[in-house]
Structure formats: structure tokens, C-alpha cells
Design a protein around this motif. Structure first.
Motif, PDB file in Angstrom:
ATOM      1  N   GLN A  17       0.856  -1.181   0.000  1.00  0.00           N
ATOM      2  CA  GLN A  17       0.000   0.000   0.000  1.00  0.00           C
ATOM      3  C   GLN A  17       0.894   1.234   0.000  1.00  0.00           C
ATOM      4  OE1 GLN A  17      -3.356  -0.905  -0.362  1.00  0.00           O
ATOM      5  NE2 GLN A  17      -2.178  -2.803  -0.486  1.00  0.00           N
ATOM      6  N   GLU A  18       0.707   2.108  -0.985  1.00  0.00           N
ATOM      7  CA  GLU A  18       1.596   3.249  -1.192  1.00  0.00           C
ATOM      8  C   GLU A  18       0.893   4.569  -0.877  1.00  0.00           C
ATOM      9  OE1 GLU A  18       4.532   4.980  -4.654  1.00  0.00           O
ATOM     10  OE2 GLU A  18       2.945   3.611  -5.227  1.00  0.00           O
ATOM     11  N   VAL A  19       1.620   5.470  -0.212  1.00  0.00           N
ATOM     12  CA  VAL A  19       1.118   6.809   0.066  1.00  0.00           C
ATOM     13  C   VAL A  19       1.243   7.635  -1.210  1.00  0.00           C
ATOM     14  CG1 VAL A  19       1.429   8.914   1.429  1.00  0.00           C
ATOM     15  CG2 VAL A  19       1.826   6.680   2.483  1.00  0.00           C
ATOM     16  N   ILE A  20       0.138   8.222  -1.653  1.00  0.00           N
ATOM     17  CA  ILE A  20       0.130   9.070  -2.834  1.00  0.00           C
ATOM     18  C   ILE A  20       0.254  10.535  -2.434  1.00  0.00           C
ATOM     19  CG2 ILE A  20      -1.195   9.783  -4.879  1.00  0.00           C
ATOM     20  CD1 ILE A  20      -0.112   6.849  -4.838  1.00  0.00           C
ATOM     21  N   ALA A  21      -0.554  10.980  -1.462  1.00  0.00           N
ATOM     22  CA  ALA A  21      -0.528  12.389  -1.062  1.00  0.00           C
ATOM     23  C   ALA A  21      -1.230  12.597   0.275  1.00  0.00           C
ATOM     24  CB  ALA A  21      -1.210  13.244  -2.116  1.00  0.00           C
ATOM     25  N   ASN A  22      -0.875  13.685   0.913  1.00  0.00           N
ATOM     26  CA  ASN A  22      -1.581  14.170   2.087  1.00  0.00           C
ATOM     27  C   ASN A  22      -2.757  14.981   1.558  1.00  0.00           C
ATOM     28  OD1 ASN A  22      -2.496  15.764   4.229  1.00  0.00           O
ATOM     29  ND2 ASN A  22      -0.462  16.024   5.086  1.00  0.00           N
ATOM     30  N   THR A  23      -3.991  14.612   1.924  1.00  0.00           N
ATOM     31  CA  THR A  23      -5.154  15.340   1.408  1.00  0.00           C
ATOM     32  C   THR A  23      -5.373  16.666   2.121  1.00  0.00           C
ATOM     33  OG1 THR A  23      -6.776  14.377   2.924  1.00  0.00           O
ATOM     34  CG2 THR A  23      -6.309  13.163   0.861  1.00  0.00           C
ATOM     35  N   GLY A  24      -4.840  16.790   3.335  1.00  0.00           N
ATOM     36  CA  GLY A  24      -5.056  18.003   4.113  1.00  0.00           C
ATOM     37  C   GLY A  24      -6.367  18.002   4.883  1.00  0.00           C
ATOM     38  N   PHE A  25      -7.202  16.988   4.665  1.00  0.00           N
ATOM     39  CA  PHE A  25      -8.481  16.902   5.365  1.00  0.00           C
ATOM     40  C   PHE A  25      -8.320  16.116   6.661  1.00  0.00           C
ATOM     41  CE2 PHE A  25      -9.973  17.605   1.006  1.00  0.00           C
ATOM     42  CZ  PHE A  25     -10.872  18.639   1.233  1.00  0.00           C
ATOM     43  N   PRO A  26      -9.081  16.485   7.703  1.00  0.00           N
ATOM     44  CA  PRO A  26      -8.998  15.748   8.962  1.00  0.00           C
ATOM     45  C   PRO A  26      -9.689  14.385   8.862  1.00  0.00           C
ATOM     46  CG  PRO A  26     -10.679  17.441   9.117  1.00  0.00           C
ATOM     47  CD  PRO A  26     -10.004  17.618   7.775  1.00  0.00           C
ATOM     48  N   SER A  27      -9.198  13.450   9.647  1.00  0.00           N
ATOM     49  CA  SER A  27      -9.780  12.115   9.712  1.00  0.00           C
ATOM     50  C   SER A  27     -11.157  12.174  10.365  1.00  0.00           C
ATOM     51  CB  SER A  27      -8.867  11.202  10.537  1.00  0.00           C
ATOM     52  OG  SER A  27      -9.495   9.979  10.803  1.00  0.00           O
ATOM     53  N   ASP A  28     -12.096  11.393   9.827  1.00  0.00           N
ATOM     54  CA  ASP A  28     -13.428  11.291  10.419  1.00  0.00           C
ATOM     55  C   ASP A  28     -13.452  10.299  11.570  1.00  0.00           C
ATOM     56  OD1 ASP A  28     -14.571  13.072   8.549  1.00  0.00           O
ATOM     57  OD2 ASP A  28     -14.846  11.441   7.112  1.00  0.00           O
ATOM     58  N   SER A  29     -12.508   9.365  11.584  1.00  0.00           N
ATOM     59  CA  SER A  29     -12.545   8.292  12.576  1.00  0.00           C
ATOM     60  C   SER A  29     -11.468   8.394  13.653  1.00  0.00           C
ATOM     61  CB  SER A  29     -12.413   6.938  11.879  1.00  0.00           C
ATOM     62  OG  SER A  29     -11.162   6.844  11.237  1.00  0.00           O
ATOM     63  N   PHE A  30     -10.478   9.258  13.463  1.00  0.00           N
ATOM     64  CA  PHE A  30      -9.382   9.347  14.424  1.00  0.00           C
ATOM     65  C   PHE A  30      -9.043  10.825  14.637  1.00  0.00           C
ATOM     66  CE2 PHE A  30      -6.218   6.449  16.330  1.00  0.00           C
ATOM     67  CZ  PHE A  30      -5.395   7.392  16.921  1.00  0.00           C
ATOM     68  N   PRO A  31      -9.602  11.443  15.678  1.00  0.00           N
ATOM     69  CA  PRO A  31      -9.375  12.869  15.927  1.00  0.00           C
ATOM     70  C   PRO A  31      -7.886  13.212  15.983  1.00  0.00           C
ATOM     71  CG  PRO A  31     -11.050  12.023  17.405  1.00  0.00           C
ATOM     72  CD  PRO A  31     -10.450  10.831  16.698  1.00  0.00           C
ATOM     73  N   GLY A  32      -7.541  14.319  15.348  1.00  0.00           N
ATOM     74  CA  GLY A  32      -6.164  14.788  15.355  1.00  0.00           C
ATOM     75  C   GLY A  32      -5.314  14.232  14.223  1.00  0.00           C
ATOM     76  N   GLN A  33      -5.880  13.314  13.419  1.00  0.00           N
ATOM     77  CA  GLN A  33      -5.139  12.723  12.306  1.00  0.00           C
ATOM     78  C   GLN A  33      -5.585  13.333  10.988  1.00  0.00           C
ATOM     79  OE1 GLN A  33      -2.611  10.192  12.125  1.00  0.00           O
ATOM     80  NE2 GLN A  33      -2.468  10.961  14.211  1.00  0.00           N
ATOM     81  N   THR A  34      -4.715  13.246   9.999  1.00  0.00           N
ATOM     82  CA  THR A  34      -4.977  13.729   8.646  1.00  0.00           C
ATOM     83  C   THR A  34      -5.205  12.529   7.739  1.00  0.00           C
ATOM     84  OG1 THR A  34      -3.558  15.633   9.032  1.00  0.00           O
ATOM     85  CG2 THR A  34      -3.966  15.055   6.740  1.00  0.00           C
ATOM     86  N   ILE A  35      -6.020  12.719   6.702  1.00  0.00           N
ATOM     87  CA  ILE A  35      -6.278  11.659   5.731  1.00  0.00           C
ATOM     88  C   ILE A  35      -5.228  11.709   4.626  1.00  0.00           C
ATOM     89  CG2 ILE A  35      -7.901  10.753   4.016  1.00  0.00           C
ATOM     90  CD1 ILE A  35     -10.151  11.926   5.741  1.00  0.00           C
TER      91      ILE A  35
END
Length: 81
Positions: A17-35
Motif C-alpha cells: 500500500q503506497e502513500v500518494i498524497a496528504n489530502t489536508g483533510f482531517p480524519s473522520d474516525s481518528f481525531p487529530g489525524q490527517t487523511i
């Protein structure tokens, strides 16, 4: 905030599983994390993952991985880049 190798675009975990990009949006399931936008190198399925899950993610399409976070697109910019 410190950067971690697993959140750097191009990072691949042991499940392919490869990281493509940081979306800049906050995670809906894990507060304080980025998607982060992820892509399976085997089937090319793209999905969202919060940063703390990247190292152990499996493809939701064919590796019985969790569904993942909702991917959203940034609104268009008023100023061309």
C-alpha cells in the motif's frame, strides 16, 4: 509537527500500500489525524487512510482491509498556480 517516513508520498508498507498524497483533510474516525490518499500497488485501488494506520494498511478491495477514510477533493483555487 514532525514528519514520519510512513506519511511521505512514495512510502510503501509491507502489504504493498503506497502513500500518494496528504489530502489536508482531517480524519473522520481518528481525531487529530490527517487523511492520506493511498493506492494498492497490486490492483491500483485508491482509498483514504489516517496517518497512524498507514504502516499496517491492507487493500480494502482484495486484502480484506478496512474500508478506509472518505477521499474528498479540495475546492478549486481562486488563483491559478
Amino acid at each position: 509537527m514532525p514528519r514520519h517516513p510512513s506519511t511521505t508520498p512514495g512510502f510503501r508498507n509491507k502489504n504493498g500500500q503506497e502513500v500518494i498524497a496528504n489530502t489536508g483533510f482531517p480524519s473522520d474516525s481518528f481525531p487529530g489525524q490527517t487523511i492520506y490518499r493511498m493506492r494498492c500497488v497490486h490492483c491500483h485501488h485508491e482509498y483514504g487512510s489516517n496517518g497512524v494506520d498507514i504502516h499496517s494498511r491492507r487493500c480494502p478491495r482484495h486484502q480484506d482491509g478496512a474500508k478506509g477514510e472518505t477521499l474528498r477533493e479540495a475546492p478549486p483555487s481562486l488563483f491559478p498556480s
